[in-house]
Design an enzyme around this catalytic site. Structure first.
Site, PDB file in Angstrom:
ATOM      1  N   ASP A 198       7.166 -36.242   8.088  1.00 33.86           N
ATOM      2  CA  ASP A 198       5.714 -36.162   8.033  1.00 33.86           C
ATOM      3  C   ASP A 198       5.200 -37.586   7.785  1.00 33.86           C
ATOM      4  O   ASP A 198       5.912 -38.415   7.203  1.00 33.86           O
ATOM      5  CB  ASP A 198       5.311 -35.231   6.885  1.00 33.86           C
ATOM      6  CG  ASP A 198       3.803 -35.185   6.687  1.00 33.86           C
ATOM      7  OD1 ASP A 198       3.087 -35.062   7.686  1.00 33.86           O
ATOM      8  OD2 ASP A 198       3.360 -35.304   5.529  1.00 33.86           O
ATOM      9  N   CYS A 216       0.849  -1.202   0.000  1.00 32.03           N
ATOM     10  CA  CYS A 216       0.000   0.000   0.000  1.00 32.03           C
ATOM     11  C   CYS A 216       0.881   1.248   0.000  1.00 32.03           C
ATOM     12  O   CYS A 216       2.106   1.166   0.077  1.00 32.03           O
ATOM     13  CB  CYS A 216      -0.918   0.012   1.216  1.00 32.03           C
ATOM     14  SG  CYS A 216      -0.013   0.072   2.776  1.00 32.03           S
TER      15      CYS A 216
END
Length: 805
Positions: free
Chosen positions: A499, A15
């Site tokens: 995992d 921004c």
């Protein structure tokens, strides 16, 4: 002082407030007169005093504020480098060039990678700057069909060597016949004449040796020193002192035979050229992995255009084209199967030797081989976007990057040559004034030997050649290290965190157990439950249906299908009510279950999801579904433990299921019920205990943990090899690759240490031997030339490393 202006592209601003933040930060810097940030263009323009501040400080400030400066990137081949000192000089000069944010020279690959602001400096300006240093920059070609300039370099060095060897051989013969044991050999008298020796030595010294004089001039002009300085000094001293001795002999009446050193200078130059020839050839072999990968690509593709089959160069295939691939042909681009079934040999990409069955909707990878069925494929990725192109890019970047150990070596080799020159001068003075006072000849020999023996070529080649060979060999077997630093750091891993789903297990549920009750027939029960589950979209239901079909049982349609969340399903098949689900479902329909509880508990303790079946209100049996362990996981984890690694399984599954899976594969340490967002925190906990941690996951929900770990390893399928969060991509989808990656890292680092040990020992041990006069100059030349070759050949042993398939 004259003001300068620079523009920088900035990424990360979201921004106008971000733009203001950057503008204020830059404006407050000493030496900045004005800074403007254009949020729309994402660019800042800065007016500044170059005597106070420079662009690198602006970039550091922008990054400190939380944004990134975007640079153009380019690569060059470099010609004219003779040793690591040359590479250091080029790198230092490029890094000082206005607009260049980073420059990295790989001496072994003879390449220069530059990140720069293309509004401040252009590639042709870089070439001009490096040309003043005495080297040439050759832009990397987009198409790889151009003649490799290294081939020309080999031809050039070969021609020089032959020319030099022909002239040097008579001089070498005069030296050989000086020894008592070889005195019986015939020696033409003319070869002993100083002026004949001068005539033979001069072309070698100034035609073949011109490259050393040019290199030395450029180095000294730029206030540095390299191998060329040492060779030029050593051979020139021998050559010109021999002329002086010849002149002295002639004035004294040409009596007897003078002791000349023309042969020492000529033999040194000839041997160094021969060493360079071997070195260039061997260095070419270290980059064979990339050439092999490039050679895998299909040259043409058969596509359907306007309803007709046409054969086109693979470069002309566009995304969305339908490609026809017949048995035995290479898959030309990445795509998705539209028609047909086949087995695809993906070994050249993933390292996995067993062909993979493919059918409609499955992805295929460019450069793999269609084994036994004709298929039509929709092209999804072409050109630079294909898996093969990404692999080549990753390997090239890894081979061009620097490991930390190499940066240390570069610093050492950068100061080595000036130190050697000082040692040589000191040696000369000690001999001339102390050891053999006034004897110039005795002082000259050890000085020449020191200058020649101490060239730091082997030192400069020790690390990059090993990284090139190691990362190249790893890529051939489906291990993609994204940089030399990752290849270096993997060796220190102590803990491997895995995992579960898709890493230890297949990631897809399968029908595993069938237990039939009482009077029922197994095929009958499977027919009814499969037909009932056929309408369900639940992954477990799909796994049941697939497993039943694989047993050859044909299914029919059901009616009144009802999915009951948390309970199971109800359906009518052949006018019979079928129930499949939990105990609650059975209790709700008042179905008596004979001995089902103990069986259910046993299956659930094994990490399986068990379902009860009832046909017409009568209990018919139990079936179980589980995400099964990959066939290779147990062996792979055993290999990791044998390597001395701690292995931990990290999963979001419940603890009972996780421990059941861990027990199957030999993992004793389990961290369960961890949501993806918390996985990175678990990695950080291990790191706080002082452990070096590698995280292995699928690269999607594990991305935060992969990024936090010391080494992130992404299990890849070969279609998306550039998983940004990971440091290493394991394309085989096999945990053996984890052990292979650590094994390859350790082998490579051991190889680098061997190279550095021999290079350092060679230089440091040889200098004092030369200084006390025990090393003849021509022997020093031979040893120096072949030290580089031996380092490269040692690195090439990495291309023979075996991996588990």
């Amino acid at each position: 002082m004259e003001q300068k202006e620079v523009s920088l592209n900035i990424a990360g601003m979201t921004c106008a407030a971000c733009a203001n933040k950057v503008e204020k930060g830059l404006s407050r810097m000493d030496g900045v007169e004005e800074a403007n940030v254009n949020f729309a263009l994402e660019r800042t323009t800065i007016k500044y005093d170059p005597s106070v501040v420079d662009t690198k400080e602006f970039e550091a400030k922008i990054e400190k504020l939380g944004y990134q400066v975007i640079h153009a990137k380019t690569e060059f081949d470099i010609s004219g480098m003779t040793c690591a000192a040359c590479a250091n000089r080029i790198e230092k000069r490029m890094n000082k060039l206005e607009g260049v944010s980073s420059a990295n020279v790989n001496f072994a690959l003879e390449t220069l990678s530059v990140e720069y602001d293309d509004r401040v400096v252009k590639p042709n300006e870089m070439s001009d700057v490096i040309k003043k240093l005495g080297f040439s920059l050759i832009p990397k070609q987009e198409t790889r069909e151009t003649v490799d300039h290294k081939e020309k370099e080999i031809d050039r060095q070969y021609g020089k060597f032959i020319f030099s060897a022909i002239l040097t051989l008579p001089l070498l013969w005069t030296m050989v016949t000086h020894f008592e044991m070889t005195a019986f050999l015939y020696m033409p008298g003319m070869f002993m004449n100083p002026w004949v020796q001068l005539a033979l030595a001069t072309p070698v010294q100034f035609i073949v040796g011109a490259q050393f004089y040019k290199g030395a001039y450029q180095a000294l002009k730029n206030k540095s020193a390299n191998m060329d300085v040492l060779v030029a000094l050593g051979t020139s001293a021998a050559y010109f002192y021999s002329i002086y001795l010849g002149w002295e002999w002639m004035i004294a009446g040409s009596q007897g035979m003078p002791e000349l050193y023309f042969e020492a200078a000529a033999v040194i130059i000839t041997l160094i050229v021969l060493g360079k020839l071997f070195e260039v050839r061997a260095k070419g072999r270290t980059s064979q992995a990339i050439q092999k990968l490039l050679g895998l690509q299909a040259k043409t593709a058969r596509i359907i255009r306007d309803g007709e089959e046409v054969e086109l160069p693979v470069e002309e295939v566009m995304a969305g084209d339908t490609v026809v691939i017949k048995p035995g042909e290479k898959v030309p681009v990445d795509g998705e199967i539209l028609e047909g079934r086949s087995a695809i040999d993906e070994s050249m990409i993933t390292g996995e030797s067993i062909p993979v069955d493919k059918s409609i909707g499955d992805p295929v990878i460019g450069a793999t081989i269609n084994k036994n069925g004709s298929i039509k494929v929709k092209a999804t990725k072409v050109g630079k976007d294909t898996a093969l192109s990404q692999i080549v890019k990753v390997v090239e970047e890894a081979q061009g990057s620097k490991a930390d150990i190499q940066r240390m070596v570069d610093k050492v080799s950068g100061i080595f040559v000036p130190v050697v020159v000082v040692i040589a001068i000191a040696t000369f003075l000690v001999w001339y004034f102390v050891v053999t006072p006034g004897d110039f000849r005795s002082a000259l020999i050890p000085t020449i030997s020191i200058l020649v023996i101490a060239c730091p070529c082997a030192l400069g080649l020790a690390t990059p050649t090993s990284i090139m060979a190691g990362s190249g060999r790893a890529a051939e077997m489906g291990l993609l290290f994204k940089g030399g630093e990752h290849l270096e750091n993997t060796q220190v891993i102590q803990t491997v965190v895995l995992d579960k789903t898709g890493t230890v297990t297949k990631g897809q549920p399968e029908l595993t157990d069938i237990s039939i009750s009482g009077r029922f027939d197994e095929n009958e029960v499977l027919y009814f439950v499969g037909s009932a589950e056929k309408n369900s979209e639940h992954p477990l239901a799909q796994a049941i249906v697939k497993g039943i079909k694989e047993k050859g049982i044909s299914l029919s349609d059901s009616s009144d299908f009802e999915a009951i969340p948390g309970y199971g399903i109800r359906a009518i098949v052949d006018d019979k009510e079928i129930l499949a689900g939990t105990r609650k479902l059975m209790n709700q329909h008042s179905i008596h279950m004979e001995n089902a509880d103990s069986l259910m508990a046993e299956l659930e303790n094994q990490g399986k999801t068990a379902m009860l079946i009832a046909i017409e209100k009568e209990f018919a049996g139990v079936i179980a579904v589980a995400d099964t362990v990959k066939e290779t996981s147990k062996k792979a984890i055993s290999r990791m433990l044998d390597l001395g690694l701690e292995v931990i399984m990290l999963t979001g599954d419940n603890e009972r299921t996780a421990k059941a899976i861990a027990k199957q594969v030999g993992i004793s340490n389990v961290i369960a019920e961890v949501i993806p967002e918390q996985k990175s925190a678990e990695i950080e906990k291990l790191q706080k205990q002082g452990k070096k941690v590698a995280m292995v996951g699928d690269g999607i929900n594990d991305a935060p943990a992969l990024a936090v770990a010391d080494i992130g390893m992404a299990i890849g399928t070969g279609t998306d090899v550039a998983i940004e969060a990971a440091d290493i991509t394991l394309m085989r989808g096999d945990l053996n690759s984890v052990a292979d990656a650590i094994h390859m890292s350790r082998k490579t680092m051991r190889n680098i240490k061997q190279n550095l040990f021999f290079a350092f020992i060679y230089n440091t041990a040889a200098i004092p031997i030369a200084a006390i006069g025990l090393l003849a100059p021509w022997v020093a030349g031979a040893a120096m030339a072949f030290s580089s070759v031996s380092v490269v050949l040692n690195a090439l042993r990495l291309q023979k490393v075996k991996f588990t398939k």
